[in-house]
Design a protein around this motif. Structure first.
Motif, PDB file in Angstrom:
ATOM      1  N   THR A 128      73.537 -83.387  61.418  1.00  0.00           N
ATOM      2  CA  THR A 128      73.884 -81.979  61.213  1.00  0.00           C
ATOM      3  C   THR A 128      74.403 -81.809  59.796  1.00  0.00           C
ATOM      4  N   THR A 129      73.896 -80.815  59.101  1.00  0.00           N
ATOM      5  CA  THR A 129      74.387 -80.497  57.755  1.00  0.00           C
ATOM      6  C   THR A 129      75.046 -79.125  57.775  1.00  0.00           C
ATOM      7  N   LEU A 130      75.929 -78.887  56.807  1.00  0.00           N
ATOM      8  CA  LEU A 130      76.633 -77.605  56.715  1.00  0.00           C
ATOM      9  C   LEU A 130      76.887 -77.275  55.253  1.00  0.00           C
ATOM     10  N   THR A 144      78.790 -66.982  54.111  1.00  0.00           N
ATOM     11  CA  THR A 144      77.689 -67.436  54.945  1.00  0.00           C
ATOM     12  C   THR A 144      77.723 -68.951  55.054  1.00  0.00           C
ATOM     13  N   LEU A 145      77.756 -69.439  56.286  1.00  0.00           N
ATOM     14  CA  LEU A 145      77.708 -70.866  56.569  1.00  0.00           C
ATOM     15  C   LEU A 145      76.347 -71.173  57.177  1.00  0.00           C
ATOM     16  N   SER A 146      75.670 -72.170  56.639  1.00  0.00           N
ATOM     17  CA  SER A 146      74.326 -72.486  57.116  1.00  0.00           C
ATOM     18  C   SER A 146      74.120 -73.992  57.113  1.00  0.00           C
ATOM     19  N   GLY A 147      73.108 -74.433  57.836  1.00  0.00           N
ATOM     20  CA  GLY A 147      72.817 -75.857  57.887  1.00  0.00           C
ATOM     21  C   GLY A 147      71.573 -76.124  58.702  1.00  0.00           C
ATOM     22  N   GLN A 148      71.384 -77.393  59.075  1.00  0.00           N
ATOM     23  CA  GLN A 148      70.196 -77.799  59.825  1.00  0.00           C
ATOM     24  C   GLN A 148      70.557 -78.968  60.737  1.00  0.00           C
ATOM     25  N   VAL A 149      69.916 -78.999  61.897  1.00  0.00           N
ATOM     26  CA  VAL A 149      70.070 -80.114  62.821  1.00  0.00           C
ATOM     27  C   VAL A 149      68.717 -80.815  62.905  1.00  0.00           C
ATOM     28  N   THR A 150      68.731 -82.140  62.666  1.00  0.00           N
ATOM     29  CA  THR A 150      67.473 -82.905  62.648  1.00  0.00           C
ATOM     30  C   THR A 150      67.630 -84.202  63.433  1.00  0.00           C
ATOM     31  N   TYR A 151      66.473 -84.772  63.767  1.00  0.00           N
ATOM     32  CA  TYR A 151      66.401 -86.110  64.372  1.00  0.00           C
ATOM     33  C   TYR A 151      65.338 -86.878  63.599  1.00  0.00           C
ATOM     34  N   GLY A 187      64.993 -75.831  62.921  1.00  0.00           N
ATOM     35  CA  GLY A 187      66.253 -76.536  63.095  1.00  0.00           C
ATOM     36  C   GLY A 187      67.393 -75.964  62.267  1.00  0.00           C
ATOM     37  N   ARG A 188      67.175 -74.807  61.673  1.00  0.00           N
ATOM     38  CA  ARG A 188      68.194 -74.222  60.790  1.00  0.00           C
ATOM     39  C   ARG A 188      69.045 -73.210  61.545  1.00  0.00           C
TER      40      ARG A 188
END
Length: 451
Positions: A128-130, A144-151, A187-188
């Motif tokens: 997870t990124t932020l 604004t807070l944003s990020g992505q979840v990846t595998y 994933g964003r």
């Protein structure tokens, strides 16, 4: 059909082999069960279950329905029917809610049951990124807070992300709550908030399905607390001005101390603001007093600094209309001491509706006197203006000196005074026991050149 079932504790602890070997006995039907893969993972979420049913006479049990079951709430498995060789296949689909699942088979028509086969569930490690759209802002501004979840670099959609703000409670009295976002097809995730305090943000992606949870921490985003500046202002008829107010930051605990606040003046309340005084807050309060001798508009302004955001007070109006007194006339100007003379004059004021000066009737005017060569003024008499703003008074001449008249102003007009001192000369000596002088005025306010 899909089938799931609950198993007892003893059965759940049986995870020994991938293939269950039936207990064989002469004249007894049997079933054998196996899992094609020992484990499942995010890339291989299902496994094939194989088996074979043998009739009591040792021949393959063909075209026999087989019911397969797995742990309740941990996934599903399909049922099957044996082929001509008594073999069958089914698909086991764990849902990732456990670290392993077991599967077993029943053949109702033959009254036989298989042993359980265990399949391990391997959960994938997520990332997870932020990121924040800015690193510093003022309270009330959007962040604004944003990020992505990846595998393994691949986006995970439909994932819940919880963002927890962590604040210093000694510096922030406004509550900040956990908020949620969801990932899209890439994933964003993104959400916009208006933080009230400086905070560090932690994004949490809970474990779900075949994926483990993950967290990431964003360094503190600095927020200058919003401030409010209040102001009250008064100005009397002699131009004595007083201002007081307060600087307050609700989210930072209240009073803001040791800050410079500017007191500004404008003739029309819209343009041409000038700094007249610089004040420093103490326990959040500030004040100033001085003589201004002019009508106008006032505001208090805090320019802001690294610790608090700027603010401006409401504009306050202090307004008085001009008044004017004619030259004081005295007659006669030479008289026996302690005898009487007549003083007279007129009082006028500016009328905004007429845009000119006019008579100021019904107002109290004070007649005052000072001896020649002295500075002390003495009260002599009160007199009221008539309908045309005129006044006249018969007063005693106490000695060589000067007469003048003053007007103390009203709630919306300036004080005024005669532009001259009417000189009177006395002669002779007062008779024994005669009056020697008027009562002194302890304080005579200035009245000339006050506008």
């Amino acid at each position: 059909m899909l089938r799931i079932a609950t198993i007892g504790m003893a059965a759940a602890l049986f995870v020994g082999t991938l293939t269950a070997t039936p207990a064989l006995a002469d004249g007894t039907a049997s079933i054998v069960l196996a899992a094609q893969a020992a484990s499942v993972d995010p890339d291989h979420p299902t496994t094939t279950i194989t088996g074979k049913v043998v009739a009591a006479d040792g021949s393959p049990a063909a075209s026999i329905p087989v019911d397969l079951s797995t742990n309740t709430g941990w996934g599903s498995v399909t049922d099957a029917t044996t082929d001509a060789d008594g073999a069958f296949t089914a698909t086991l689909s764990p849902n990732g809610e456990s670290d392993s699942v077991t599967v077993w088979a029943d053949v109702p028509s033959l009254g036989i049951h298989s042993e359980m086969v265990a399949v391990q569930v391997v959960h994938g490690e997520t990332q997870t990124t932020l990121l924040a759209s800015r690193t510093d802002l003022d309270e009330g501004q959007p962040l604004t807070l944003s990020g992505q979840v990846t595998y393994q670099g691949r986006p995970l959609s439909g994932r819940a992300v919880f963002i927890d703000p962590a604040v210093d409670p000694s510096r922030c009295t406004s509550p900040m709550y956990t908020f949620r976002a969801n990932t899209d097809a890439e994933g964003r995730f993104s959400t916009t908030i208006k933080p009230s305090c400086t905070a560090t943000y932690v994004a949490r992606t809970p474990a779900a399905g075949f994926y483990e949870g993950s967290t990431t921490t964003l360094p503190a985003v600095s927020v200058r607390p919003a401030t409010t500046t209040s102001l009250s202002a008064t100005m009397d008829a002699y131009g004595r001005f007083q201002a007081q107010g307060a600087l307050y930051a609700a989210s930072a605990g209240g009073d803001v101390n040791g800050k410079q606040v500017l007191l500004e003046y404008s003739p029309d309340g819209r343009t041409g603001w000038q700094t007249i005084r610089r004040m420093k807050t103490s326990q959040g309060q500030f004040s100033a007093s001085f003589t201004v001798n002019t009508s106008g508009y006032w505001r208090a302004r805090f320019a802001g600094d690294t610790a608090a955001a700027p603010s401006v007070s409401p504009v306050r109006k202090t307004w008085r209309w001009s008044t004017s007194m004619s030259k004081l006339k005295a007659s006669p100007t030479r008289v026996r001491k302690n005898h009487y003379i007549t003083v007279s004059g007129t009082l006028s004021r500016y009328y905004s509706s007429k845009k000119r000066f006019g008579a100021f009737p019904g107002q109290k005017v004070r007649i005052i006197f000072r001896f020649r060569g002295k500075k002390t003024w003495y009260h002599v008499k009160w007199v009221k203006t008539d309908s045309k703003g005129r006044y006249k008074a018969k007063v005693r001449a106490y000695g060589n000196g000067y007469f003048a008249a003053t007007f103390a102003g009203t709630s919306d007009t300036w004080a005024a005074g005669t532009p001259n001192d009417a000189r009177v000369t006395t002669y002779a000596v007062p008779s024994p026991g005669g009056r020697s002088g008027p009562p002194p005025i302890m304080t005579v306010l200035p009245w000339r050149d006050h506008q």
